[in-house]
Design a protein around this motif. Sequence first.
Motif, PDB file in Angstrom:
ATOM      1  N   TRP A  51       0.839  -1.199   0.000  1.00 50.74           N
ATOM      2  CA  TRP A  51       0.000   0.000   0.000  1.00 50.74           C
ATOM      3  C   TRP A  51       0.882   1.261   0.000  1.00 50.74           C
ATOM      4  CZ3 TRP A  51      -0.605   4.366   2.816  1.00 50.74           C
ATOM      5  CH2 TRP A  51      -1.742   5.134   2.547  1.00 50.74           C
ATOM      6  N   ILE A  52       1.933   1.255   0.817  1.00 55.43           N
ATOM      7  CA  ILE A  52       2.836   2.412   0.903  1.00 55.43           C
ATOM      8  C   ILE A  52       3.436   2.709  -0.470  1.00 55.43           C
ATOM      9  CG2 ILE A  52       5.046   3.251   1.841  1.00 55.43           C
ATOM     10  CD1 ILE A  52       4.342   1.618   4.418  1.00 55.43           C
ATOM     11  N   ILE A  53       3.971   1.677  -1.119  1.00 57.34           N
ATOM     12  CA  ILE A  53       4.619   1.861  -2.421  1.00 57.34           C
ATOM     13  C   ILE A  53       3.625   2.400  -3.456  1.00 57.34           C
ATOM     14  CG2 ILE A  53       5.628   0.560  -4.351  1.00 57.34           C
ATOM     15  CD1 ILE A  53       7.066  -1.128  -2.189  1.00 57.34           C
ATOM     16  N   GLN A  54       2.398   1.925  -3.409  1.00 54.79           N
ATOM     17  CA  GLN A  54       1.392   2.343  -4.385  1.00 54.79           C
ATOM     18  C   GLN A  54       0.807   3.724  -4.098  1.00 54.79           C
ATOM     19  OE1 GLN A  54      -1.399  -0.903  -4.397  1.00 54.79           O
ATOM     20  NE2 GLN A  54       0.096  -2.332  -5.235  1.00 54.79           N
ATOM     21  N   ASN A  55       0.880   4.196  -2.859  1.00 51.25           N
ATOM     22  CA  ASN A  55       0.193   5.425  -2.482  1.00 51.25           C
ATOM     23  C   ASN A  55       1.098   6.590  -2.087  1.00 51.25           C
ATOM     24  OD1 ASN A  55      -2.909   4.818  -2.355  1.00 51.25           O
ATOM     25  ND2 ASN A  55      -1.852   3.003  -1.619  1.00 51.25           N
ATOM     26  N   CYS A  56       2.406   6.377  -2.067  1.00 55.09           N
ATOM     27  CA  CYS A  56       3.303   7.480  -1.709  1.00 55.09           C
ATOM     28  C   CYS A  56       3.653   8.297  -2.952  1.00 55.09           C
ATOM     29  CB  CYS A  56       4.560   6.955  -1.028  1.00 55.09           C
ATOM     30  SG  CYS A  56       5.683   6.040  -2.108  1.00 55.09           S
ATOM     31  N   ILE A  57       4.163   9.490  -2.728  1.00 55.62           N
ATOM     32  CA  ILE A  57       4.675  10.320  -3.819  1.00 55.62           C
ATOM     33  C   ILE A  57       6.019   9.763  -4.280  1.00 55.62           C
ATOM     34  CG2 ILE A  57       5.612  12.599  -4.387  1.00 55.62           C
ATOM     35  CD1 ILE A  57       3.612  13.790  -2.424  1.00 55.62           C
ATOM     36  N   SER A  58       6.853   9.394  -3.315  1.00 57.48           N
ATOM     37  CA  SER A  58       8.185   8.886  -3.620  1.00 57.48           C
ATOM     38  C   SER A  58       8.690   8.087  -2.429  1.00 57.48           C
ATOM     39  CB  SER A  58       9.139  10.059  -3.897  1.00 57.48           C
ATOM     40  OG  SER A  58      10.413   9.600  -4.288  1.00 57.48           O
ATOM     41  N   TYR A  59       9.494   7.057  -2.714  1.00 59.29           N
ATOM     42  CA  TYR A  59      10.141   6.309  -1.642  1.00 59.29           C
ATOM     43  C   TYR A  59      11.496   5.829  -2.156  1.00 59.29           C
ATOM     44  CZ  TYR A  59       9.430   1.721  -3.774  1.00 59.29           C
ATOM     45  OH  TYR A  59       9.484   0.647  -4.614  1.00 59.29           O
ATOM     46  N   ALA A  60      12.387   5.549  -1.221  1.00 60.79           N
ATOM     47  CA  ALA A  60      13.704   5.013  -1.575  1.00 60.79           C
ATOM     48  C   ALA A  60      14.212   4.187  -0.397  1.00 60.79           C
ATOM     49  CB  ALA A  60      14.680   6.138  -1.895  1.00 60.79           C
ATOM     50  N   VAL A  61      15.011   3.186  -0.745  1.00 58.50           N
ATOM     51  CA  VAL A  61      15.604   2.307   0.257  1.00 58.50           C
ATOM     52  C   VAL A  61      17.103   2.256   0.014  1.00 58.50           C
ATOM     53  CG1 VAL A  61      15.669  -0.070   1.131  1.00 58.50           C
ATOM     54  CG2 VAL A  61      13.490   0.936   0.432  1.00 58.50           C
ATOM     55  N   SER A  62      17.866   2.182   1.086  1.00 59.93           N
ATOM     56  CA  SER A  62      19.323   2.089   0.994  1.00 59.93           C
ATOM     57  C   SER A  62      19.800   0.982   1.922  1.00 59.93           C
ATOM     58  CB  SER A  62      19.944   3.425   1.415  1.00 59.93           C
ATOM     59  OG  SER A  62      21.336   3.310   1.512  1.00 59.93           O
ATOM     60  N   VAL A  63      20.749   0.187   1.444  1.00 58.23           N
ATOM     61  CA  VAL A  63      21.298  -0.922   2.238  1.00 58.23           C
ATOM     62  C   VAL A  63      22.801  -0.711   2.398  1.00 58.23           C
ATOM     63  CG1 VAL A  63      21.626  -3.421   2.365  1.00 58.23           C
ATOM     64  CG2 VAL A  63      19.548  -2.490   1.309  1.00 58.23           C
ATOM     65  N   ILE A  64      23.273  -0.786   3.617  1.00 61.32           N
ATOM     66  CA  ILE A  64      24.707  -0.702   3.909  1.00 61.32           C
ATOM     67  C   ILE A  64      25.118  -2.068   4.465  1.00 61.32           C
ATOM     68  CG2 ILE A  64      26.521   0.452   5.231  1.00 61.32           C
ATOM     69  CD1 ILE A  64      25.155   2.372   3.299  1.00 61.32           C
ATOM     70  N   ASN A  65      26.048  -2.736   3.796  1.00 61.10           N
ATOM     71  CA  ASN A  65      26.388  -4.103   4.221  1.00 61.10           C
ATOM     72  C   ASN A  65      27.375  -4.114   5.389  1.00 61.10           C
ATOM     73  OD1 ASN A  65      29.096  -4.141   3.301  1.00 61.10           O
ATOM     74  ND2 ASN A  65      28.431  -4.643   1.235  1.00 61.10           N
ATOM     75  N   HIS A  66      27.550  -5.291   5.956  1.00 58.90           N
ATOM     76  CA  HIS A  66      28.331  -5.429   7.191  1.00 58.90           C
ATOM     77  C   HIS A  66      29.796  -5.024   7.029  1.00 58.90           C
ATOM     78  CE1 HIS A  66      30.355  -9.236   6.078  1.00 58.90           C
ATOM     79  NE2 HIS A  66      29.261  -9.444   5.377  1.00 58.90           N
TER      80      HIS A  66
END
Length: 150
Positions: free
Chosen positions: A69-84
Amino acid sequence: MHYNSLKVFDNSFLTKKIKLIAGVDEAGRGPIAGPVVAAAVIFEKNVYHPQINDSKKLTENMRENIYEWIIQNCISYAVSVINHDVIDEINILQATLKAMKTAVEKLEVKPHLILIDGNKSFSVNDKEIKTIVKGDSKSFSIAAASILAK
């Protein structure tokens, strides 16, 4: 539409200059050797979902349904992953801040205000930033970011 206190909290920051608010949160600081994942999300002021809350208060199944629902209803989103490897190099706090900053920088739509869960901050292109202790239980956009990060 009946808003809960999380949406009211976010909307209290809206002004003539602040129209878009990004909530930012991270997940993964508990497990040793795992990555840190951070997310940033922006909603229109009238977009609301009654189940959005601190991700720790939701079941995995609820988080998965709300995630879509969040992905479909937000204006914009982003995710970032920092590995160990990076975490080991720069420490967990710096890795967390780096993940959150990177998530904000990856947003396709730029916010006027950034709400960060916690009491530590980073800077992004002269954007106004507010840290919110226990933000994932106070802010709609931070709670949504916590769901995306998990």
